[in-house]
Design an enzyme around this catalytic site. Structure first.
Site, PDB file in Angstrom:
ATOM      1  N   LYS A  71       0.803  -1.234   0.000  1.00 44.40           N
ATOM      2  CA  LYS A  71       0.000   0.000   0.000  1.00 44.40           C
ATOM      3  C   LYS A  71       0.834   1.281   0.000  1.00 44.40           C
ATOM      4  O   LYS A  71       0.410   2.304  -0.519  1.00 44.40           O
ATOM      5  CB  LYS A  71      -0.936   0.008   1.206  1.00 44.40           C
ATOM      6  CG  LYS A  71      -2.084  -0.972   1.103  1.00 44.40           C
ATOM      7  CD  LYS A  71      -2.994  -0.854   2.304  1.00 44.40           C
ATOM      8  CE  LYS A  71      -4.225  -1.712   2.145  1.00 44.40           C
ATOM      9  NZ  LYS A  71      -5.182  -1.540   3.242  1.00 44.40           N
ATOM     10  N   ASP A 107      -9.970   3.100   2.132  1.00 40.71           N
ATOM     11  CA  ASP A 107     -10.064   2.635   3.523  1.00 40.71           C
ATOM     12  C   ASP A 107     -10.537   3.781   4.421  1.00 40.71           C
ATOM     13  O   ASP A 107     -11.175   3.540   5.450  1.00 40.71           O
ATOM     14  CB  ASP A 107      -8.706   2.135   4.035  1.00 40.71           C
ATOM     15  CG  ASP A 107      -8.359   0.746   3.512  1.00 40.71           C
ATOM     16  OD1 ASP A 107      -9.289  -0.015   3.195  1.00 40.71           O
ATOM     17  OD2 ASP A 107      -7.156   0.439   3.409  1.00 40.71           O
ATOM     18  N   GLY A 132      -0.026   0.853  11.860  1.00 42.57           N
ATOM     19  CA  GLY A 132       0.302   0.496  10.477  1.00 42.57           C
ATOM     20  C   GLY A 132      -0.621   1.217   9.506  1.00 42.57           C
ATOM     21  O   GLY A 132      -1.236   2.243   9.841  1.00 42.57           O
TER      22      GLY A 132
HETATM   23  P1  NAP Z   1       0.375  -3.317   8.975  1.00 41.05           P
HETATM   24  O1  NAP Z   1       0.636  -2.043   8.232  1.00 41.05           O
HETATM   25  O2  NAP Z   1       1.286  -4.482   8.784  1.00 41.05           O
HETATM   26  O3  NAP Z   1       0.305  -2.953  10.555  1.00 41.05           O
HETATM   27  C1  NAP Z   1       0.075  -3.926  11.519  1.00 41.05           C
HETATM   28  C2  NAP Z   1      -0.081  -3.257  12.897  1.00 41.05           C
HETATM   29  O4  NAP Z   1      -0.428  -4.263  13.846  1.00 41.05           O
HETATM   30  C3  NAP Z   1       1.206  -2.605  13.416  1.00 41.05           C
HETATM   31  O5  NAP Z   1       0.862  -1.504  14.201  1.00 41.05           O
HETATM   32  C4  NAP Z   1       1.817  -3.719  14.275  1.00 41.05           C
HETATM   33  O6  NAP Z   1       2.605  -3.259  15.350  1.00 41.05           O
HETATM   34  C5  NAP Z   1       0.566  -4.346  14.862  1.00 41.05           C
HETATM   35  N1  NAP Z   1       0.808  -5.736  15.237  1.00 41.05           N
HETATM   36  C6  NAP Z   1       1.105  -6.756  14.387  1.00 41.05           C
HETATM   37  N2  NAP Z   1       1.281  -7.892  15.102  1.00 41.05           N
HETATM   38  C7  NAP Z   1       1.138  -7.554  16.412  1.00 41.05           C
HETATM   39  C8  NAP Z   1       1.218  -8.288  17.635  1.00 41.05           C
HETATM   40  N3  NAP Z   1       1.487  -9.606  17.648  1.00 41.05           N
HETATM   41  N4  NAP Z   1       0.997  -7.613  18.799  1.00 41.05           N
HETATM   42  C9  NAP Z   1       0.728  -6.289  18.809  1.00 41.05           C
HETATM   43  N5  NAP Z   1       0.635  -5.545  17.673  1.00 41.05           N
HETATM   44  C10 NAP Z   1       0.835  -6.176  16.497  1.00 41.05           C
HETATM   45  O7  NAP Z   1      -1.061  -3.876   8.643  1.00 41.05           O
HETATM   46  P2  NAP Z   1      -2.394  -3.019   8.294  1.00 41.05           P
HETATM   47  O8  NAP Z   1      -2.463  -2.770   6.841  1.00 41.05           O
HETATM   48  O9  NAP Z   1      -2.433  -1.849   9.196  1.00 41.05           O
HETATM   49  O10 NAP Z   1      -3.568  -4.068   8.618  1.00 41.05           O
HETATM   50  C11 NAP Z   1      -3.929  -4.397   9.949  1.00 41.05           C
HETATM   51  C12 NAP Z   1      -5.220  -5.195   9.955  1.00 41.05           C
HETATM   52  O11 NAP Z   1      -6.297  -4.421   9.422  1.00 41.05           O
HETATM   53  C13 NAP Z   1      -5.201  -6.477   9.103  1.00 41.05           C
HETATM   54  O12 NAP Z   1      -5.786  -7.504   9.878  1.00 41.05           O
HETATM   55  C14 NAP Z   1      -6.079  -6.161   7.914  1.00 41.05           C
HETATM   56  O13 NAP Z   1      -6.732  -7.310   7.387  1.00 41.05           O
HETATM   57  C15 NAP Z   1      -7.088  -5.218   8.551  1.00 41.05           C
HETATM   58  N6  NAP Z   1      -7.742  -4.328   7.554  1.00 41.05           N
HETATM   59  C16 NAP Z   1      -9.106  -4.383   7.450  1.00 41.05           C
HETATM   60  C17 NAP Z   1      -9.758  -3.564   6.535  1.00 41.05           C
HETATM   61  C18 NAP Z   1     -11.258  -3.639   6.390  1.00 41.05           C
HETATM   62  O14 NAP Z   1     -11.773  -3.216   5.351  1.00 41.05           O
HETATM   63  N7  NAP Z   1     -12.004  -4.096   7.383  1.00 41.05           N
HETATM   64  C19 NAP Z   1      -9.032  -2.674   5.724  1.00 41.05           C
HETATM   65  C20 NAP Z   1      -7.637  -2.620   5.877  1.00 41.05           C
HETATM   66  C21 NAP Z   1      -7.005  -3.469   6.792  1.00 41.05           C
HETATM   67  P3  NAP Z   1       4.201  -3.003  15.180  1.00 41.05           P
HETATM   68  O15 NAP Z   1       4.349  -1.654  14.524  1.00 41.05           O
HETATM   69  O16 NAP Z   1       4.708  -3.039  16.581  1.00 41.05           O
HETATM   70  O17 NAP Z   1       4.717  -4.119  14.323  1.00 41.05           O
END
Ligand code: NAP
Length: 275
Positions: A71, A107, A132
């Site tokens: 992204k 989003d 993230g």
């Molecule tokens: P990302 O950019 O990879 O960010 C992940 C975030 O989660 C980071 O802040 C990370 O913390 C944290 N995290 C990951 N593993 C963790 C753990 N074990 N314990 C604590 N924190 C943890 O991913 P993203 O794009 O933001 O997506 C996150 C989620 O949103 C996904 O599940 C995705 O499917 C969902 N999502 C849903 C929609 C929807 O339409 N409903 C749209 C977009 C995304 P660190 O910085 O410490 O690594």
């Protein structure tokens, strides 16, 4: 003889792509509206992203959804990005503007749609868990909606500080998040998601006790996450990730076709989610 109508090809690019419902949703919508097009999955590792964008240009791909981990990295490869994609620092949609390939971010309006539908007041306080791409879209959405009291908490604190600095937010250390009494708590981490994080939660159940609020989980596989069931058990209102998923996809579909997602496409996703 009826005239031949060539297929429009759309896709979703990400890596890996196992859990994506976008092909089902958009392809059902195209079929339902009689638009001769398909949307197919293109799992693409980061080192092939440049070749992917070239292929989109070369093959005349009509549009694409963009997901983790591309992204942010895709932005410099495009001809332009909309203001909301720039402020979110992320693109989840490729769309042609004339001969130019642009990135947009749905989003942000997708996150806002369920807040608006539930008439959540913007005067309450919010805590966003995660820093993230999804957290950034959530923060943009909260700001756009009118929230002024927003805090962010993340495991990697430097990332929370960077997000907070960009948007003028407070930060809460990850190990003190349960003490921060916000009215709206948003899970923008993958904790609770099917796969390696299923059954996990970003927020301790005790932190919901003795007060009322709204828990908003952007994870949508499964719909009933531990975060939401523990919030509901404590009497909190809940918003699940399906509403955001459908709303962001509806905006993508509209950007490509000028049409809204038909009911049948939304139903197909609900059925796939086991609802
Ligand atoms: P990302 O950019 O990879 O960010 C992940 C975030 O989660 C980071 O802040 C990370 O913390 C944290 N995290 C990951 N593993 C963790 C753990 N074990 N314990 C604590 N924190 C943890 O991913 P993203 O794009 O933001 O997506 C996150 C989620 O949103 C996904 O599940 C995705 O499917 C969902 N999502 C849903 C929609 C929807 O339409 N409903 C749209 C977009 C995304 P660190 O910085 O410490 O690594």
């Amino acid at each position: 003889m009826s005239s031949f109508v060539p297929y429009g090809v759309y896709g979703i690019v990400g890596y890996p792509l196992g859990h994506s419902l976008s092909p089902l949703l958009h392809t059902t919508a195209f079929a339902e509206l009689g638009i001769p097009a398909v949307l197919v999955p293109w799992p693409t590792p980061p080192e092939r992203l440049g070749s992917f964008v070239e292929a989109v240009r070369l093959l005349g791909v009509r549009g694409a959804c963009v997901t983790i981990p591309h992204k942010e990295a895709i932005i410099p490869l495009l001809d332009g990005a909309t203001d909301r994609a720039r402020s979110a620092g992320a693109v989840n949609l490729l769309v042609w503007k004339g001969a130019e390939l642009w990135g947009d971010n749905t989003d942000v309006p997708g996150f806002v749609a369920p807040l608006r539908a539930a008439a959540v007041p913007a005067s309450i306080s919010a805590l966003v868990l995660g820093a993230g791409g999804a957290a950034r879209a959530a923060v943009c959405g909260l700001k756009e909606y009118g929230f002024s009291r927003i805090a962010v908490s993340n495991g990697t604190e430097a990332r929370a500080r960077a997000l907070a600095a960009d948007f003028g937010l407070d930060t809460v250390p990850w190990d003190r998040r349960a003490e921060h009494q916000a009215d709206l708590v948003v899970n923008a981490t993958p904790l609770g998601m099917k796969g390696k994080h299923e059954g996990e939660t970003p927020y301790p159940a005790e932190a919901f006790a003795g007060r009322r609020g709204i828990a908003y989980d952007i994870v949508y596989t499964p719909l009933a996450t531990r975060f939401l069931s523990e919030a509901a058990a404590a009497g909190w209102g809940t918003i699940d990730g399906r509403a955001m998923f459908i709303a962001q996809a509806d905006e993508q579909f509209a950007a490509w076709t000028g049409r809204r997602l038909p009911e049948a496409a939304i139903r197909a996703v609900s059925e796939a989610l086991g609802d």
